[in-house]
Design a protein around this motif. Structure first.
Motif, PDB file in Angstrom:
ATOM      1  N   ARG A 117       0.827  -1.205   0.000  1.00 48.97           N
ATOM      2  CA  ARG A 117       0.000   0.000   0.000  1.00 48.97           C
ATOM      3  C   ARG A 117       0.861   1.256   0.000  1.00 48.97           C
ATOM      4  O   ARG A 117       0.572   2.229  -0.695  1.00 48.97           O
ATOM      5  CB  ARG A 117      -0.934   0.004   1.218  1.00 48.97           C
ATOM      6  CG  ARG A 117      -2.218  -0.762   1.009  1.00 48.97           C
ATOM      7  CD  ARG A 117      -3.279  -0.325   2.029  1.00 48.97           C
ATOM      8  NE  ARG A 117      -2.733  -0.350   3.388  1.00 48.97           N
ATOM      9  CZ  ARG A 117      -2.679  -1.414   4.169  1.00 48.97           C
ATOM     10  NH1 ARG A 117      -3.148  -2.569   3.755  1.00 48.97           N
ATOM     11  NH2 ARG A 117      -2.185  -1.332   5.372  1.00 48.97           N
ATOM     12  N   HIS A 118       1.918   1.213   0.791  1.00 51.63           N
ATOM     13  CA  HIS A 118       2.865   2.328   0.859  1.00 51.63           C
ATOM     14  C   HIS A 118       3.426   2.613  -0.532  1.00 51.63           C
ATOM     15  O   HIS A 118       3.453   3.762  -0.982  1.00 51.63           O
ATOM     16  CB  HIS A 118       3.994   1.960   1.830  1.00 51.63           C
ATOM     17  CG  HIS A 118       4.829   3.130   2.268  1.00 51.63           C
ATOM     18  ND1 HIS A 118       4.442   3.986   3.268  1.00 51.63           N
ATOM     19  CD2 HIS A 118       6.035   3.575   1.846  1.00 51.63           C
ATOM     20  CE1 HIS A 118       5.378   4.913   3.439  1.00 51.63           C
ATOM     21  NE2 HIS A 118       6.361   4.689   2.589  1.00 51.63           N
ATOM     22  N   MET A 176      12.272   8.178  -2.472  1.00 52.71           N
ATOM     23  CA  MET A 176      12.848   7.621  -1.259  1.00 52.71           C
ATOM     24  C   MET A 176      11.901   6.623  -0.607  1.00 52.71           C
ATOM     25  O   MET A 176      12.293   5.515  -0.249  1.00 52.71           O
ATOM     26  CB  MET A 176      13.178   8.771  -0.299  1.00 52.71           C
ATOM     27  CG  MET A 176      13.864   8.374   0.985  1.00 52.71           C
ATOM     28  SD  MET A 176      12.773   7.697   2.251  1.00 52.71           S
ATOM     29  CE  MET A 176      11.933   9.183   2.800  1.00 52.71           C
ATOM     30  N   GLU A 177      10.636   7.006  -0.483  1.00 53.90           N
ATOM     31  CA  GLU A 177       9.663   6.115   0.154  1.00 53.90           C
ATOM     32  C   GLU A 177       9.517   4.816  -0.630  1.00 53.90           C
ATOM     33  O   GLU A 177       9.371   3.732  -0.061  1.00 53.90           O
ATOM     34  CB  GLU A 177       8.298   6.805   0.269  1.00 53.90           C
ATOM     35  CG  GLU A 177       8.268   8.032   1.175  1.00 53.90           C
ATOM     36  CD  GLU A 177       8.470   7.706   2.659  1.00 53.90           C
ATOM     37  OE1 GLU A 177       8.460   6.521   3.035  1.00 53.90           O
ATOM     38  OE2 GLU A 177       8.664   8.662   3.433  1.00 53.90           O
ATOM     39  N   LYS A 182      10.621  -0.991  -1.038  1.00 54.82           N
ATOM     40  CA  LYS A 182      11.114  -2.093  -1.862  1.00 54.82           C
ATOM     41  C   LYS A 182      12.237  -2.844  -1.168  1.00 54.82           C
ATOM     42  O   LYS A 182      12.322  -4.073  -1.255  1.00 54.82           O
ATOM     43  CB  LYS A 182      11.589  -1.567  -3.215  1.00 54.82           C
ATOM     44  CG  LYS A 182      10.459  -1.321  -4.195  1.00 54.82           C
ATOM     45  CD  LYS A 182      10.961  -0.930  -5.570  1.00 54.82           C
ATOM     46  CE  LYS A 182       9.794  -0.811  -6.554  1.00 54.82           C
ATOM     47  NZ  LYS A 182      10.202  -0.141  -7.809  1.00 54.82           N
ATOM     48  N   GLU A 183      13.085  -2.102  -0.487  1.00 55.22           N
ATOM     49  CA  GLU A 183      14.189  -2.730   0.238  1.00 55.22           C
ATOM     50  C   GLU A 183      13.680  -3.663   1.324  1.00 55.22           C
ATOM     51  O   GLU A 183      14.190  -4.776   1.503  1.00 55.22           O
ATOM     52  CB  GLU A 183      15.034  -1.642   0.898  1.00 55.22           C
ATOM     53  CG  GLU A 183      16.480  -1.658   0.493  1.00 55.22           C
ATOM     54  CD  GLU A 183      17.200  -0.452   1.050  1.00 55.22           C
ATOM     55  OE1 GLU A 183      17.616  -0.519   2.224  1.00 55.22           O
ATOM     56  OE2 GLU A 183      17.321   0.552   0.318  1.00 55.22           O
ATOM     57  N   ILE A 184      12.661  -3.207   2.037  1.00 49.89           N
ATOM     58  CA  ILE A 184      12.120  -4.029   3.117  1.00 49.89           C
ATOM     59  C   ILE A 184      11.438  -5.258   2.535  1.00 49.89           C
ATOM     60  O   ILE A 184      11.589  -6.373   3.046  1.00 49.89           O
ATOM     61  CB  ILE A 184      11.153  -3.218   3.996  1.00 49.89           C
ATOM     62  CG1 ILE A 184      11.866  -1.982   4.537  1.00 49.89           C
ATOM     63  CG2 ILE A 184      10.644  -4.080   5.159  1.00 49.89           C
ATOM     64  CD1 ILE A 184      10.959  -1.027   5.276  1.00 49.89           C
ATOM     65  N   LEU A 185      10.707  -5.076   1.434  1.00 50.08           N
ATOM     66  CA  LEU A 185      10.061  -6.221   0.778  1.00 50.08           C
ATOM     67  C   LEU A 185      11.103  -7.238   0.314  1.00 50.08           C
ATOM     68  O   LEU A 185      10.912  -8.448   0.459  1.00 50.08           O
ATOM     69  CB  LEU A 185       9.209  -5.738  -0.405  1.00 50.08           C
ATOM     70  CG  LEU A 185       7.869  -5.117  -0.011  1.00 50.08           C
ATOM     71  CD1 LEU A 185       7.240  -4.363  -1.178  1.00 50.08           C
ATOM     72  CD2 LEU A 185       6.906  -6.184   0.514  1.00 50.08           C
TER      73      LEU A 185
ATOM     74  N   ASP B  85      -6.487  -1.825   6.935  1.00 50.66           N
ATOM     75  CA  ASP B  85      -6.289  -1.571   5.511  1.00 50.66           C
ATOM     76  C   ASP B  85      -6.386  -0.099   5.126  1.00 50.66           C
ATOM     77  O   ASP B  85      -5.891   0.306   4.079  1.00 50.66           O
ATOM     78  CB  ASP B  85      -7.324  -2.354   4.681  1.00 50.66           C
ATOM     79  CG  ASP B  85      -6.802  -3.721   4.308  1.00 50.66           C
ATOM     80  OD1 ASP B  85      -5.689  -4.048   4.744  1.00 50.66           O
ATOM     81  OD2 ASP B  85      -7.505  -4.438   3.587  1.00 50.66           O
ATOM     82  N   GLU B  86      -7.061   0.701   5.958  1.00 56.68           N
ATOM     83  CA  GLU B  86      -7.233   2.117   5.623  1.00 56.68           C
ATOM     84  C   GLU B  86      -5.867   2.797   5.689  1.00 56.68           C
ATOM     85  O   GLU B  86      -5.184   2.740   6.685  1.00 56.68           O
ATOM     86  CB  GLU B  86      -8.195   2.819   6.586  1.00 56.68           C
ATOM     87  CG  GLU B  86      -9.091   1.908   7.384  1.00 56.68           C
ATOM     88  CD  GLU B  86      -8.324   1.164   8.475  1.00 56.68           C
ATOM     89  OE1 GLU B  86      -7.685   1.821   9.302  1.00 56.68           O
ATOM     90  OE2 GLU B  86      -8.368  -0.083   8.474  1.00 56.68           O
ATOM     91  N   SER B  87      -5.548   3.476   4.611  1.00 58.90           N
ATOM     92  CA  SER B  87      -4.285   4.208   4.580  1.00 58.90           C
ATOM     93  C   SER B  87      -4.338   5.388   5.543  1.00 58.90           C
ATOM     94  O   SER B  87      -5.322   6.110   5.585  1.00 58.90           O
ATOM     95  CB  SER B  87      -4.029   4.701   3.165  1.00 58.90           C
ATOM     96  OG  SER B  87      -3.330   5.899   3.177  1.00 58.90           O
TER      97      SER B  87
END
Lengths: 224, 224
Positions: A117-118, A176-177, A182-185, B85-87
């Motif tokens: 989601r992020h 950056m976000e 992606k790094e954490i995933l 789930d809510e952002s």
DNA sequence: TACATCATGTAATCGGTTACATGATTAT
DNA sequence: ATAATCATGTAACCGATTACATGATGTA
């Protein structure tokens, strides 16, 4: 008080109605500030009473649209605010980050969903902000053309660059976000759904000063 | 509603009084969320009424400090929020960036001052956040030790890494803002106090989206 | 004694959000 | 005719900020 100046700044290059400001603020040239109509309309009336802007409703306009322009006083007030010394940095209040801070008790599947989601959120913003920056560089952004219309020829490149840098800051934040998530995933992929981890992405930092993270007291002896 | 969960999250590892939460929130382990005492105290009372936390005032304590702990219900509610789930991404509202967007009419000296304040702000935050991250990696952060105390041995590395990543996000944000400001300052050095600029840090992007189905436009000559 | 800090609150206010009201114009 | 969108607002509410009140403890 910042909505006031965001509106003023927008109007300083392009006259607009409250409705148009609301639209642009939602997803447009004013992608830095969001506001609801219910906040915009009264603020415009206040600005008009202050004499910083001037609204005109054409009598022939059946929709009685009120189009505002910034006055000379309004332009001065905007410049005073912009040049002001008081920092407008808001209090740190990052709900998504706080959520992530306490996500360690959740299943890895939940953490992955959170990060996806992020990613989706910032990929959307990245696209939007990048489009703005690119349109300014390319000279295709309408508001930028309005700004350059009454601008001495030799300053045009300067003004364009400043505006670009403003959006560049947002672009880099989104980038950056995205790389953070992606790094954490990628790290979670290595972990393969188990919290029993050996692969550590962080190594202990070399201490250069005995600066501790919480209290100034070192752990020599606990009080009491 | 996020203050609620920020407080709950903090208390979930370390029991604390309202005063302590206020202190830690201002500049400490809770560097992600700032709040005033006048907001914290009533919220804690509400949380207590909900049965999510439990406060105790020792009768012997003349300062009648009220120390709160999270209940089992509170822990469940925290986990539900975290996994939700809510952002929780807040509306875009970046007053400093808006200021910069309209700074192009100011003197270059004013722009430089603005950027130096920006630098000072994020350098301070960078130091603070980096210290937290490093303390977590090094295992010297008190709250982290509380968290790991009731944690299965094999999950400790996982939990530590997640917490690190949370602060790493803040660290990278600060680093980005710093390099952004420094880049603009370097560009302004080249310009040497005049707005008559030839040195352009941005080049026109290659258009990929508006593919009109013809020849590719090579470099448009300088935006208008 | 006086002052800083610890500790917990209340009240007024302000900025932002949600919900609702109203009417005109354009498109189906 | 109906629905979607344009266009401008009001009212109630909630979260955050500022100002103020109160008293106890520790330190100069």
């Amino acid at each position: 008080m910042s909505l006031r100046y965001a509106l003023l700044g927008f109007l300083s290059t392009t006259p607009a109605s409250g409705y148009m400001l609301g639209r642009k603020f939602a997803s447009g040239a004013g992608a830095m500030w969001e506001a609801f109509p219910s906040q915009i309309y009264p603020e415009l009336r206040r600005l008009e009473k202050l004499g910083w802007i001037e609204g005109k409703t054409s009598p022939r306009d059946k929709l009685r649209r009120r189009v505002y322009q910034v006055t000379a006083l309004g332009k001065r007030e905007l410049q005073n605010w912009v040049a002001g010394d008081e920092s407008a940095h808001p209090a740190e209040r990052d709900a998504e980050r706080v959520r992530f801070l306490f996500i360690d008790r959740s299943d890895i599947a939940v953490i992955r969903r959170h990060l996806h989601r992020h990613l989706a959120h910032y990929e959307q913003r990245l696209e939007q902000w990048r489009a703005h920056r690119d349109a300014i560089v390319a000279g295709t952004q309408e508001r930028m053309r309005d700004r350059l219309a009454d601008c001495p020829e030799e300053e045009k490149a300067f003004v364009t660059t400043i505006k670009c840098f403003a959006f560049e800051g947002l672009v880099r934040h989104a980038e950056m976000e995205i790389s953070w998530a992606k790094e954490i995933l990628a790290w979670l992929d290595k972990v393969k759904g188990k919290k029993n981890v050996k692969v550590l992405p962080f190594k202990a930092p070399r201490q250069k000063a005995p600066r501790t993270g919480g209290a100034q007291k070192s752990r020599s002896k606990k009080a009491r």
